[in-house]
Write a protein that holds these residues in place. Sequence first.
Motif, mmCIF file in Angstrom:
data_model
loop_
_atom_site.group_PDB
_atom_site.id
_atom_site.type_symbol
_atom_site.label_atom_id
_atom_site.label_comp_id
_atom_site.label_asym_id
_atom_site.label_seq_id
_atom_site.Cartn_x
_atom_site.Cartn_y
_atom_site.Cartn_z
ATOM 1 N N THR A 16 -3.401 -1.396 5.847
ATOM 2 C CA THR A 16 -2.297 -0.538 5.407
ATOM 3 C C THR A 16 -1.600 -1.081 4.167
ATOM 4 O O THR A 16 -0.777 -0.384 3.567
ATOM 5 N N CYS A 17 -1.917 -2.307 3.781
ATOM 6 C CA CYS A 17 -1.282 -2.930 2.617
ATOM 7 C C CYS A 17 -2.188 -2.943 1.385
ATOM 8 O O CYS A 17 -1.804 -3.493 0.343
ATOM 9 N N VAL A 18 -3.386 -2.364 1.497
ATOM 10 C CA VAL A 18 -4.358 -2.453 0.408
ATOM 11 C C VAL A 18 -3.833 -1.815 -0.869
ATOM 12 O O VAL A 18 -4.042 -2.331 -1.971
ATOM 13 N N ASN B 167 -10.077 0.805 8.970
ATOM 14 C CA ASN B 167 -11.469 0.630 9.351
ATOM 15 C C ASN B 167 -11.740 1.451 10.613
ATOM 16 O O ASN B 167 -11.093 1.236 11.640
ATOM 17 N N PRO B 168 -12.675 2.416 10.576
ATOM 18 C CA PRO B 168 -12.880 3.303 11.727
ATOM 19 C C PRO B 168 -13.258 2.571 13.017
ATOM 20 O O PRO B 168 -12.748 2.903 14.090
ATOM 21 N N ALA B 169 -14.148 1.590 12.923
ATOM 22 C CA ALA B 169 -14.576 0.872 14.133
ATOM 23 C C ALA B 169 -13.409 0.126 14.770
ATOM 24 O O ALA B 169 -13.241 0.141 15.998
ATOM 25 N N TYR C 264 -15.628 -1.638 1.868
ATOM 26 C CA TYR C 264 -15.240 -1.215 0.517
ATOM 27 C C TYR C 264 -13.992 -0.339 0.508
ATOM 28 O O TYR C 264 -13.119 -0.481 -0.342
ATOM 29 N N VAL C 265 -13.923 0.576 1.462
ATOM 30 C CA VAL C 265 -12.857 1.586 1.442
ATOM 31 C C VAL C 265 -11.513 0.997 1.823
ATOM 32 O O VAL C 265 -10.484 1.347 1.245
ATOM 33 N N THR C 266 -11.506 0.092 2.790
ATOM 34 C CA THR C 266 -10.241 -0.385 3.353
ATOM 35 C C THR C 266 -9.890 -1.806 2.935
ATOM 36 O O THR C 266 -9.054 -2.444 3.569
#
Length: 327
Positions: free
Chosen positions: A316-318, A125-127, A273-275
């Motif tokens: 990191t586990c997605v 997540n960028p934030a 959604y992405v992470t």
Amino acid sequence: MSQESRKLAVASSPHVSSPIGTRSLMLDVLIALVPALCIGIWFFGPRALTMTVVSVLACEVFEYGYRKLLKKTNTCGDLSAAITGVLLAFVCPVTIPYWTIILGDFFAIVVVKQLFGGLGKNFLNPALGGRAFLMLCYPILMTTWVKPGRANWAGLLSGTVGMNGAELATGATPLSVDFMHSGLLPDASLGDMLIGNVGGCLGEVSALMLIVGGVYLVVRGVIRVRVPVSFIATVAVLTFLFPAAGAGRLDWMLYNLLGGGLMLGAIFMATDYVTSPATPKGEIIFGIGCGLLTVFIRKFGGYPEGVSYAILIMNTCVWLLDKVGKP
């Protein structure tokens, strides 16, 4: 009928179009964040707004500049960079200098998001990545919170003094290290923590406003409830079953639920959604993992708050969770 009009268009699936796109989804998220921003402005003054605006503009500029430099398509219009800017401002104290949050915006957009390919390809997540970077580099700035109230508004705008000429009144958040490690309940009431009349980061203090935004996202179909419900429920169960010595089970659970960044993280960040996982089983495991790590970090870690690191670790586990949850 002309030969041109009778041509058969061949394309890969899906063949059903939808008015819902990235921009409309991101716009809904921005709308859902407005109540928390408004309550932040009410308790911390105009600087809460200016800091959020600066963060959003910095994120948009960094995204535009990076993609322009590498001759890629301009993606500033999808509002994903704006979401990152708002969320990064929400997880920072309102007292930090503008240059600090701009540096965090650079790390979030350029390093965490764009260097991995842009929207849809980042694995963190960028934030939250930007917040972790700022916590590592500027721990004092990131852990100095101003007390809510109009007495500090002028001091926040100037960055030095309060309205009466005194230094800014600062204090610990309800989830201080002493509270989490000793079991001493904070002075703030549960009602204050619910509405946000406590010290803390700009956008995470009001659990009520964050829940209102979360309900809006669920009704609009932007997020599913599996991740936030499993996340919050795990924290609730663990803190109720294992309260600190001298603290009542129910009080200990409620202070853990309403304090810190749990609501902000569970509703707006863990549901990215992405992470986050794409499968129902993976979403539930993801939420439970975030809850477990949050409680463990809060109780045994050196930081009083563990939400951001819990989500980053589970990000990191997605890939594994999606494989496990595959039907």
